[in-house]
Design a protein around this motif. Structure first.
Motif, mmCIF file in Angstrom:
data_model
loop_
_atom_site.group_PDB
_atom_site.id
_atom_site.type_symbol
_atom_site.label_atom_id
_atom_site.label_comp_id
_atom_site.label_asym_id
_atom_site.label_seq_id
_atom_site.Cartn_x
_atom_site.Cartn_y
_atom_site.Cartn_z
ATOM 1 N N LEU A 9 2.001 -6.044 10.990
ATOM 2 C CA LEU A 9 1.252 -5.092 10.323
ATOM 3 C C LEU A 9 1.021 -3.956 10.974
ATOM 4 O O LEU A 9 0.741 -3.016 10.656
ATOM 5 C CB LEU A 9 0.005 -6.032 10.061
ATOM 6 C CG LEU A 9 -0.039 -7.225 8.956
ATOM 7 C CD1 LEU A 9 -1.314 -7.998 8.798
ATOM 8 C CD2 LEU A 9 0.274 -6.462 7.737
ATOM 9 N N LEU A 10 1.112 -4.180 12.384
ATOM 10 C CA LEU A 10 0.756 -2.883 13.211
ATOM 11 C C LEU A 10 1.750 -1.886 13.239
ATOM 12 O O LEU A 10 1.627 -0.869 12.936
ATOM 13 C CB LEU A 10 0.622 -3.396 14.763
ATOM 14 C CG LEU A 10 -0.713 -3.939 15.216
ATOM 15 C CD1 LEU A 10 -0.798 -4.419 16.377
ATOM 16 C CD2 LEU A 10 -1.892 -2.865 15.097
ATOM 17 N N GLU A 11 2.912 -2.427 12.976
ATOM 18 C CA GLU A 11 4.287 -1.431 12.874
ATOM 19 C C GLU A 11 4.064 -0.834 11.514
ATOM 20 O O GLU A 11 4.271 0.446 11.439
ATOM 21 C CB GLU A 11 5.481 -2.276 12.953
ATOM 22 C CG GLU A 11 6.599 -1.170 12.654
ATOM 23 C CD GLU A 11 7.951 -2.010 12.813
ATOM 24 O OE1 GLU A 11 8.903 -1.665 12.402
ATOM 25 O OE2 GLU A 11 8.018 -3.138 13.624
ATOM 26 N N LYS A 12 3.536 -1.489 10.370
ATOM 27 C CA LYS A 12 3.407 -1.042 9.061
ATOM 28 C C LYS A 12 2.268 0.096 9.286
ATOM 29 O O LYS A 12 2.117 1.180 8.749
ATOM 30 C CB LYS A 12 3.245 -2.049 8.081
ATOM 31 C CG LYS A 12 4.293 -2.587 7.527
ATOM 32 C CD LYS A 12 4.001 -3.866 6.604
ATOM 33 C CE LYS A 12 3.663 -3.257 5.169
ATOM 34 N NZ LYS A 12 3.402 -4.164 4.312
ATOM 35 N N TYR A 13 1.353 -0.309 10.038
ATOM 36 C CA TYR A 13 -0.112 0.694 10.029
ATOM 37 C C TYR A 13 0.387 1.987 10.669
ATOM 38 O O TYR A 13 -0.051 3.041 10.200
ATOM 39 C CB TYR A 13 -1.182 -0.246 10.932
ATOM 40 C CG TYR A 13 -2.441 0.490 11.055
ATOM 41 C CD1 TYR A 13 -3.453 0.690 9.934
ATOM 42 C CD2 TYR A 13 -2.585 1.124 12.264
ATOM 43 C CE1 TYR A 13 -4.301 1.375 10.202
ATOM 44 C CE2 TYR A 13 -3.847 2.009 12.397
ATOM 45 C CZ TYR A 13 -4.697 2.108 11.272
ATOM 46 O OH TYR A 13 -5.796 2.804 11.423
ATOM 47 N N GLU A 14 1.233 1.777 11.804
ATOM 48 C CA GLU A 14 1.614 3.066 12.658
ATOM 49 C C GLU A 14 2.394 4.148 11.530
ATOM 50 O O GLU A 14 2.436 5.198 11.800
ATOM 51 C CB GLU A 14 2.352 2.664 13.647
ATOM 52 C CG GLU A 14 1.305 2.295 14.757
ATOM 53 C CD GLU A 14 2.086 1.670 16.018
ATOM 54 O OE1 GLU A 14 3.319 1.546 15.888
ATOM 55 O OE2 GLU A 14 1.423 1.327 17.179
ATOM 56 N N ASN A 15 3.185 3.480 10.621
ATOM 57 C CA ASN A 15 4.184 4.312 9.605
ATOM 58 C C ASN A 15 3.201 4.557 8.568
ATOM 59 O O ASN A 15 3.695 5.236 7.699
ATOM 60 C CB ASN A 15 5.270 3.367 9.356
ATOM 61 C CG ASN A 15 6.215 3.156 10.465
ATOM 62 O OD1 ASN A 15 6.220 4.040 11.400
ATOM 63 N ND2 ASN A 15 6.950 2.093 10.346
ATOM 64 N N GLY A 16 1.917 3.971 8.498
ATOM 65 C CA GLY A 16 1.275 4.460 7.389
ATOM 66 C C GLY A 16 1.529 3.764 5.922
ATOM 67 O O GLY A 16 1.404 4.301 4.855
ATOM 68 N N LEU A 39 -1.648 -6.464 23.056
ATOM 69 C CA LEU A 39 -2.320 -5.697 21.748
ATOM 70 C C LEU A 39 -3.764 -5.235 22.243
ATOM 71 O O LEU A 39 -4.290 -4.764 21.268
ATOM 72 C CB LEU A 39 -2.396 -6.767 20.722
ATOM 73 C CG LEU A 39 -1.201 -7.174 20.042
ATOM 74 C CD1 LEU A 39 -1.346 -8.346 19.169
ATOM 75 C CD2 LEU A 39 -0.032 -6.180 19.854
ATOM 76 N N GLU A 40 -4.175 -5.456 23.545
ATOM 77 C CA GLU A 40 -5.393 -4.704 23.697
ATOM 78 C C GLU A 40 -5.660 -3.285 23.744
ATOM 79 O O GLU A 40 -6.869 -3.026 23.448
ATOM 80 C CB GLU A 40 -5.635 -5.282 25.444
ATOM 81 C CG GLU A 40 -6.258 -6.507 25.504
ATOM 82 C CD GLU A 40 -7.562 -6.915 25.115
ATOM 83 O OE1 GLU A 40 -8.438 -6.152 24.974
ATOM 84 O OE2 GLU A 40 -7.834 -8.374 24.603
ATOM 85 N N VAL A 41 -4.646 -2.570 23.596
ATOM 86 C CA VAL A 41 -4.434 -1.242 23.379
ATOM 87 C C VAL A 41 -5.266 -0.783 22.047
ATOM 88 O O VAL A 41 -5.847 0.344 21.721
ATOM 89 C CB VAL A 41 -3.133 -0.335 23.820
ATOM 90 C CG1 VAL A 41 -3.164 -0.541 25.298
ATOM 91 C CG2 VAL A 41 -2.136 -0.867 23.002
ATOM 92 N N TYR A 42 -4.907 -1.637 21.225
ATOM 93 C CA TYR A 42 -5.572 -1.402 19.610
ATOM 94 C C TYR A 42 -6.838 -1.675 19.515
ATOM 95 O O TYR A 42 -7.540 -1.519 18.419
ATOM 96 C CB TYR A 42 -4.555 -2.325 18.626
ATOM 97 C CG TYR A 42 -3.281 -1.481 18.832
ATOM 98 C CD1 TYR A 42 -2.689 -0.529 17.984
ATOM 99 C CD2 TYR A 42 -2.198 -2.287 19.481
ATOM 100 C CE1 TYR A 42 -1.402 0.173 18.184
ATOM 101 C CE2 TYR A 42 -0.853 -1.742 19.322
ATOM 102 C CZ TYR A 42 -0.462 -0.792 18.699
ATOM 103 O OH TYR A 42 0.874 -0.274 18.820
#
Length: 163
Positions: A9-16, A39-42
């Motif tokens: 989901l994070l990968e999809k989120y970064e790709n919009g 994943l703390e950076v998010y």
């Protein structure tokens, strides 16, 4: 399994490419106390979104102004003044005699006027021609480039091998 899904989901989120439901899943995951260390950076990103959901704008927005459109009337007045100016200028030209076409009766005076006009035209043409002097240096430069091309062509002939 949950970690792989969150990373996907994070990968999809970064790709919009995420949907609203997937973004809500990410917000729910990052609002937990225990998340993976890599994943703390998010966490600050999603904490910011959650905090901004509760913010509201309380000020009034003025949608209508009480000013009258004076610019429209200014343009109408300017057009009216121009039209009046053209009208009075044209009536002034009509009232002059049509016989006077700017001809000169005295031949000597007419000759002097023609000479003066031709001198003025000549000066203007000479001024324009003098500014074109840089084209000669451009032509010399292009001739030099032509010599370089000939030199390159001859060196290609020398260094080509016969098959």
């Amino acid at each position: 399994m949950v970690l792989n899904k969150i990373e996907h989901l994070l990968e999809k989120y970064e790709n919009g490419e995420t949907t609203l439901q997937e973004e809500q899943q990410l917000q729910a995951y990052f609002s937990q106390d225990k998340i993976e260390s890599h994943l703390e950076v998010y966490r600050p990103l999603f904490a910011y979104f959650k905090a901004n959901q509760n913010e509201t704008f309380n000020k009034d927005i003025a949608l209508k102004t009480n000013k009258k459109p004076i610019y429209a009337w200014l343009s109408v007045a300017a057009i009216a003044v121009l039209m009046l100016g053209f009208y009075f200028k044209s009536t002034q030209n009509i009232s002059q005699t049509h016989d006077d076409l700017g001809t000169i009766q005295d031949p000597q005076l007419a000759y002097e006027e023609v000479v003066r006009s031709l001198e003025l035209i000549s000066k203007s043409l000479n001024k324009g021609a003098s500014t074109m002097g840089y084209l000669e240096s451009y032509n010399k430069g292009m001739a030099t480039v032509g010599y370089i091309n000939e030199l390159e062509h001859s060196s290609n002939i020398i260094f080509t091998t016969k098959k």
